[in-house]
Write an enzyme that holds these catalytic residues in place. Structure first.
Site, PDB file in Angstrom:
ATOM      1  N   ASN A 129       5.970  -2.015   0.925  1.00 22.47           N
ATOM      2  CA  ASN A 129       6.838  -1.678   0.133  1.00 22.47           C
ATOM      3  C   ASN A 129       6.438  -0.943  -1.236  1.00 22.47           C
ATOM      4  O   ASN A 129       5.565  -1.419  -2.078  1.00 22.47           O
ATOM      5  CB  ASN A 129       7.551  -3.066  -0.574  1.00 22.47           C
ATOM      6  CG  ASN A 129       8.757  -2.940  -1.392  1.00 22.47           C
ATOM      7  OD1 ASN A 129       9.168  -1.747  -2.004  1.00 22.47           O
ATOM      8  ND2 ASN A 129       8.944  -3.890  -2.216  1.00 22.47           N
ATOM      9  N   TRP A 130       6.802   0.366  -1.235  1.00 21.73           N
ATOM     10  CA  TRP A 130       6.273   1.323  -2.175  1.00 21.73           C
ATOM     11  C   TRP A 130       6.905   1.120  -3.484  1.00 21.73           C
ATOM     12  O   TRP A 130       6.529   1.532  -4.660  1.00 21.73           O
ATOM     13  CB  TRP A 130       6.068   2.728  -1.778  1.00 21.73           C
ATOM     14  CG  TRP A 130       5.115   2.901  -0.673  1.00 21.73           C
ATOM     15  CD1 TRP A 130       4.297   1.984  -0.068  1.00 21.73           C
ATOM     16  CD2 TRP A 130       4.684   4.337  -0.338  1.00 21.73           C
ATOM     17  NE1 TRP A 130       3.499   2.946   0.848  1.00 21.73           N
ATOM     18  CE2 TRP A 130       3.847   4.170   0.794  1.00 21.73           C
ATOM     19  CE3 TRP A 130       5.312   5.550  -0.387  1.00 21.73           C
ATOM     20  CZ2 TRP A 130       3.374   5.325   1.491  1.00 21.73           C
ATOM     21  CZ3 TRP A 130       4.967   6.623   0.716  1.00 21.73           C
ATOM     22  CH2 TRP A 130       3.714   6.405   1.230  1.00 21.73           C
ATOM     23  N   LYS A 131       8.033   0.594  -3.453  1.00 20.32           N
ATOM     24  CA  LYS A 131       8.720   0.461  -4.760  1.00 20.32           C
ATOM     25  C   LYS A 131       9.037   1.782  -5.591  1.00 20.32           C
ATOM     26  O   LYS A 131       9.307   2.658  -4.793  1.00 20.32           O
ATOM     27  CB  LYS A 131       8.283  -0.605  -5.869  1.00 20.32           C
ATOM     28  CG  LYS A 131       7.732  -2.072  -5.162  1.00 20.32           C
ATOM     29  CD  LYS A 131       7.457  -2.817  -5.971  1.00 20.32           C
ATOM     30  CE  LYS A 131       6.901  -4.119  -5.359  1.00 20.32           C
ATOM     31  NZ  LYS A 131       6.822  -5.440  -6.083  1.00 20.32           N
ATOM     32  N   HIS A 175      15.325  -8.238  -2.423  1.00 18.71           N
ATOM     33  CA  HIS A 175      13.949  -8.455  -3.151  1.00 18.71           C
ATOM     34  C   HIS A 175      14.223  -9.107  -4.613  1.00 18.71           C
ATOM     35  O   HIS A 175      15.192  -8.902  -5.101  1.00 18.71           O
ATOM     36  CB  HIS A 175      13.561  -7.048  -3.444  1.00 18.71           C
ATOM     37  CG  HIS A 175      12.031  -7.246  -3.688  1.00 18.71           C
ATOM     38  ND1 HIS A 175      11.623  -7.385  -4.946  1.00 18.71           N
ATOM     39  CD2 HIS A 175      10.691  -7.031  -2.891  1.00 18.71           C
ATOM     40  CE1 HIS A 175      10.288  -7.275  -5.080  1.00 18.71           C
ATOM     41  NE2 HIS A 175       9.909  -7.151  -3.809  1.00 18.71           N
ATOM     42  N   GLU A 233      13.078  -8.411  -7.306  1.00 20.96           N
ATOM     43  CA  GLU A 233      13.248  -7.284  -8.290  1.00 20.96           C
ATOM     44  C   GLU A 233      14.752  -7.186  -8.632  1.00 20.96           C
ATOM     45  O   GLU A 233      15.234  -6.839  -9.403  1.00 20.96           O
ATOM     46  CB  GLU A 233      12.392  -6.234  -8.298  1.00 20.96           C
ATOM     47  CG  GLU A 233      10.923  -6.575  -8.686  1.00 20.96           C
ATOM     48  CD  GLU A 233       9.867  -5.921  -7.959  1.00 20.96           C
ATOM     49  OE1 GLU A 233      10.048  -4.649  -7.071  1.00 20.96           O
ATOM     50  OE2 GLU A 233       8.561  -6.271  -7.766  1.00 20.96           O
ATOM     51  N   GLU A 253       8.602 -14.465  -0.522  1.00 22.30           N
ATOM     52  CA  GLU A 253       8.043 -13.922  -1.638  1.00 22.30           C
ATOM     53  C   GLU A 253       8.192 -15.047  -2.812  1.00 22.30           C
ATOM     54  O   GLU A 253       8.867 -14.720  -3.264  1.00 22.30           O
ATOM     55  CB  GLU A 253       8.478 -12.707  -1.790  1.00 22.30           C
ATOM     56  CG  GLU A 253       8.192 -11.699  -0.703  1.00 22.30           C
ATOM     57  CD  GLU A 253       7.978 -10.159  -1.008  1.00 22.30           C
ATOM     58  OE1 GLU A 253       7.178  -9.586  -0.852  1.00 22.30           O
ATOM     59  OE2 GLU A 253       9.026  -9.665  -1.775  1.00 22.30           O
ATOM     60  N   GLY A 313       3.228  -9.009  -7.546  1.00 18.70           N
ATOM     61  CA  GLY A 313       2.562  -8.213  -8.701  1.00 18.70           C
ATOM     62  C   GLY A 313       1.726  -8.826  -9.646  1.00 18.70           C
ATOM     63  O   GLY A 313       1.290  -8.280 -10.473  1.00 18.70           O
ATOM     64  N   SER A 349       1.014 -10.410  -3.618  1.00 19.19           N
ATOM     65  CA  SER A 349      -0.332 -10.228  -3.981  1.00 19.19           C
ATOM     66  C   SER A 349      -1.084  -9.996  -2.817  1.00 19.19           C
ATOM     67  O   SER A 349      -2.409 -10.579  -3.019  1.00 19.19           O
ATOM     68  CB  SER A 349      -0.884 -11.126  -5.141  1.00 19.19           C
ATOM     69  OG  SER A 349      -0.174 -10.957  -6.299  1.00 19.19           O
ATOM     70  N   GLY A 370       2.960  -5.017  -1.570  1.00 19.94           N
ATOM     71  CA  GLY A 370       3.534  -4.008  -2.612  1.00 19.94           C
ATOM     72  C   GLY A 370       2.299  -3.351  -3.164  1.00 19.94           C
ATOM     73  O   GLY A 370       1.987  -2.283  -2.296  1.00 19.94           O
ATOM     74  N   GLY A 371       1.741  -3.767  -4.113  1.00 20.83           N
ATOM     75  CA  GLY A 371       0.726  -2.840  -5.029  1.00 20.83           C
ATOM     76  C   GLY A 371      -0.363  -2.396  -3.674  1.00 20.83           C
ATOM     77  O   GLY A 371      -0.932  -1.176  -3.790  1.00 20.83           O
TER      78      GLY A 371
HETATM   79  P1  PGA Z   1       2.899  -6.994  -4.395  1.00 24.02           P
HETATM   80  O1  PGA Z   1       4.530  -7.148  -4.066  1.00 24.02           O
HETATM   81  O2  PGA Z   1       2.173  -7.076  -3.139  1.00 24.02           O
HETATM   82  O3  PGA Z   1       2.545  -5.977  -5.410  1.00 24.02           O
HETATM   83  O4  PGA Z   1       2.699  -8.565  -4.985  1.00 24.02           O
HETATM   84  C1  PGA Z   1       5.141  -7.578  -3.016  1.00 24.02           C
HETATM   85  C2  PGA Z   1       6.421  -7.270  -2.855  1.00 24.02           C
HETATM   86  O5  PGA Z   1       7.173  -7.267  -3.997  1.00 24.02           O
HETATM   87  O6  PGA Z   1       7.040  -7.132  -1.891  1.00 24.02           O
END
Ligand code: PGA
Length: 250
Positions: free
Chosen positions: A8-10, A96, A98, A169, A175, A214, A235-236
């Site tokens: 997930n590149w956000k 998600h 966010e 999650e 993050g 993470s 994500g990251g």
């Molecule tokens: P993260 O994000 O790996 O940076 O914690 C995961 C996500 O939001 O899907």
């Protein structure tokens, strides 16, 4: 059941970086091990170009991070499932944390998206998970139960086991660098598996449950063997092909 490695590149990367990252990821990971699939979830403007670089038959899939649950219409700024499918998306994330937090998405609206997306032919990754306050209050089960029962209310599909994934999650692990322990992951995934079996019977045992929060090249070896972990949502660490490839090939 193939394990799914979703990146997930956000809201990161400009166009040239996105294209370079996919080319690099392919060179580092193909041919993929037969039991693995990769899903790239870039920002909307790069979907078509990335679609032209990857192939489902090699195990690389494309997905969106979001969509709006209408066929088409005067919804300025929004993107429909029809548009996503047309540019080569197979999947979309829904719910998600966010989006729940910054865009006030409710379980009811998320449910509308799950139903509409599936009906239109998108595969859906429904994200769920408790925040830190809820965990401290011992409410993990309650939160997961609510998000699953409301998010999947009246969801029906004869191929639900192929079309739906759940991503667990925990919000406090996204993050933050603070990953859930294998025991915490095992407990949550077991709860989710039972809820899915209650809803969908035998098919519920075949729905993939991903862990997210993470995940990195170091901790993946502890996460992947946990029972009922059928992949990861990253994500990251998915932004750097060197890191994401290590996770995929772990
Ligand atoms: P993260 O994000 O790996 O940076 O914690 C995961 C996500 O939001 O899907």
């Amino acid at each position: 059941m193939k394990k799914l490695f979703a990146g997930n590149w956000k809201m990161y990367k400009i166009y040239s970086e996105a294209v370079e990252a996919v080319k690099k990821l392919m060179s580092l990971t193909s041919p993929l091990p037969k039991d693995r699939e990769v899903l790239i979830l870039p920002p909307y403007p790069y979907l078509k170009s990335i679609s032209d670089l990857i192939s489902k038959k090699d195990g690389y899939f494309l997905g969106a991070q979001n969509f709006y649950p209408e066929e088409e219409g005067a919804y300025t700024g929004e993107v429909s499932p029809k548009m996503l499918l047309d540019v080569g998306c197979s999947y979309s994330i829904v719910g998600h944390s966010e989006r729940r937090k910054y865009f006030n998405e409710s379980d009811e609206f998320i449910n509308k998206k799950v139903k509409f997306g599936l009906q239109k032919g998108l595969k859906i990754i429904l994200c769920i998970g408790e925040d830190l306050t809820e965990r401290k209050k011992g409410e993990v089960f309650k939160v997961l139960e609510r998000q699953i029962s409301k998010g999947l209310n009246e969801v029906k599909d004869s191929k639900i086991e192929e079309k739906l994934c759940i991503a667990y999650e925990p919000v406090w692990a996204i993050g933050t660098g603070e990953v859930a322990t294998p025991i915490q992951i095992e407990e949550a995934h077991k709860i989710i598996r039972e809820l899915l079996s209650d809803l969908f019977g035998e098919k519920g045992t075949k729905i993939r449950i991903l862990y997210g929060g993470s995940v990195n090249p170091e901790n993946i070896k502890d996460i992947l063997p946990v029972p009922n972990v059928n992949g990861v949502l990253v994500g990251g660490a998915s932004l750097k092909p060197e890191n994401f490839s290590k996770i995929i090939l772990s």
